[in-house]
Design an enzyme around this catalytic site. Structure first.
Site, short mmCIF file in Angstrom:
data_model
loop_
_atom_site.label_atom_id
_atom_site.label_comp_id
_atom_site.label_asym_id
_atom_site.label_seq_id
_atom_site.Cartn_x
_atom_site.Cartn_y
_atom_site.Cartn_z
N GLU A 42 -8.12 -58.30 16.76
CA GLU A 42 -8.61 -57.76 18.04
C GLU A 42 -9.03 -58.89 18.99
O GLU A 42 -9.06 -58.71 20.19
CB GLU A 42 -9.81 -56.85 17.80
CG GLU A 42 -9.47 -55.62 17.02
CD GLU A 42 -10.71 -54.95 16.46
OE1 GLU A 42 -10.64 -53.75 16.24
OE2 GLU A 42 -11.74 -55.62 16.24
N ASP A 57 -8.11 -44.54 12.22
CA ASP A 57 -7.88 -43.66 11.06
C ASP A 57 -8.86 -42.50 11.17
O ASP A 57 -9.73 -42.50 12.04
CB ASP A 57 -8.10 -44.45 9.76
CG ASP A 57 -9.48 -45.09 9.70
OD1 ASP A 57 -9.58 -46.29 10.02
OD2 ASP A 57 -10.47 -44.39 9.41
N1 SAH Z 1 -10.41 -56.51 4.64
C1 SAH Z 1 -10.39 -55.69 5.82
C2 SAH Z 1 -11.75 -55.18 6.08
C3 SAH Z 1 -11.80 -54.19 7.15
S1 SAH Z 1 -13.21 -53.20 6.99
C4 SAH Z 1 -9.78 -56.50 6.94
O1 SAH Z 1 -10.34 -57.55 7.29
O2 SAH Z 1 -8.72 -56.12 7.40
C5 SAH Z 1 -12.89 -52.04 8.27
C6 SAH Z 1 -13.26 -52.48 9.65
O3 SAH Z 1 -12.84 -51.48 10.57
C7 SAH Z 1 -14.74 -52.62 9.87
O4 SAH Z 1 -14.95 -53.61 10.86
C8 SAH Z 1 -15.18 -51.23 10.38
O5 SAH Z 1 -16.15 -51.33 11.40
C9 SAH Z 1 -13.90 -50.60 10.93
N2 SAH Z 1 -13.48 -49.30 10.38
C10 SAH Z 1 -12.30 -48.71 10.70
N3 SAH Z 1 -12.14 -47.55 10.04
C11 SAH Z 1 -13.26 -47.38 9.28
C12 SAH Z 1 -13.66 -46.38 8.33
N4 SAH Z 1 -12.88 -45.34 8.06
N5 SAH Z 1 -14.85 -46.54 7.71
C13 SAH Z 1 -15.64 -47.60 7.97
N6 SAH Z 1 -15.29 -48.59 8.84
C14 SAH Z 1 -14.12 -48.50 9.49
#
Ligand code: SAH
Length: 255
Positions: free
Chosen positions: A12, A222
């Site tokens: 992003e 999602d």
């Molecule tokens: N290893 C992954 C971690 C992503 S965690 C990576 O670096 O690609 C998910 C991130 O997206 C977090 O920043 C959170 O704020 C957001 N997010 C998107 N969908 C989410 C969900 N269903 N539950 C919790 N956080 C979510």
């Protein structure tokens, strides 16, 4: 007056860094901070890190070390409210920590020491962000070109910008049953959550402590359900950066 633009994920942030004029990269507290001008505005770009503690550290560094006057957060989130679909944007009105529970000492979700469970976002900045988000979603289909079939089908309703409560917690929510449980518990206490993510409430609390205006926009990647682990990475790699770029640039023009 320096504006901090926080992103959750490198995908992003990358297009914003590419637009930065007179850029300078500084390391502090193990994090990279990008200083420069974006659309003629002085900004610092930073990654929040994932989860509430990492995000609180980054927000504190932005305020203490870089003296920012306001913090704007763009990231992705899981949609949990009715009609909050992949490709929509939720601008936070306020934040709650869905995993905060010091009951029975304090009411469930109340942040001890703050006498409240919700942290409000800045009204003026949120209104500008909502305008920018509205313009972004209405042109998303034509401008972003890339439309992963798995996420955007011909049945997908037009994208919308929402304004309301967002919940943060230290877990990636990816089960429909968990969303149901979380929603009904929170709604029973009058908290109608539109989206769930992992950082915003921490930044809101730090900004509350320092009296710094804060606003956040979360693009829905999602539905926090049983396919969230597939939808989330697909969205992040294909469209999330374009949303962040369009929204932030439109916002800075309005500032
Ligand atoms: N290893 C992954 C971690 C992503 S965690 C990576 O670096 O690609 C998910 C991130 O997206 C977090 O920043 C959170 O704020 C957001 N997010 C998107 N969908 C989410 C969900 N269903 N539950 C919790 N956080 C979510």
């Amino acid at each position: 007056m320096t504006t901090a633009i926080l992103s959750a994920l490198p995908e992003e942030q990358s297009s914003l860094v590419a637009h930065l004029a007179h850029s300078q990269r500084l390391m502090h507290a193990g994090r990279a901070f990008w200083l420069g001008d974006l659309h003629g505005r002085r900004v610092v770009l930073a990654l929040s890190g994932i989860g509430k503690v990492a995000a609180a550290t980054t927000a504190t560094a932005l305020i203490e070390r870089f003296g920012v006057a306001r913090i704007i957060f763009t990231g992705v989130a899981g949609g949990v409210g009715d009609g909050v679909n992949v490709g929509d944007v939720v601008v936070a009105q306020d934040y709650i920590q869905h995993d905060m529970d010091a009951s029975p000492l304090f009411p469930r979700w109340e942040v001890p020491g703050y006498a409240r469970s919700r942290m409000a976002c800045d009204v003026g900045l949120s209104a500008l962000l909502l305008e920018a988000a509205g313009a972004c979603v209405s042109s998303a289909g034509s401008q972003f070109g890339l439309k992963p079939q798995a996420l955007f089908t011909s049945q997908t309703p037009p994208h919308r910008a929402h304004h309301g409560l967002v919940a943060s917690g230290d877990r990636f929510v990816c089960a429909a049953e968990e969303v149901q449980r979380m929603r009904s518990a929170l709604e029973g206490a009058g908290h109608h959550v539109l989206a769930v993510e992992m950082e915003g409430a921490a930044v809101a609390q730090v900004c509350h402590d320092y009296g710094i205006p804060f606003a956040a926009a979360r693009t829905i990647s999602d539905r926090a359900d049983d396919t969230a682990h597939v939808d989330f990475p697909l969205f992040v790699t294909t469209v999330a950066s374009r949303y962040a770029e369009h929204m932030v640039l439109a916002f800075l023009q309005k500032l």
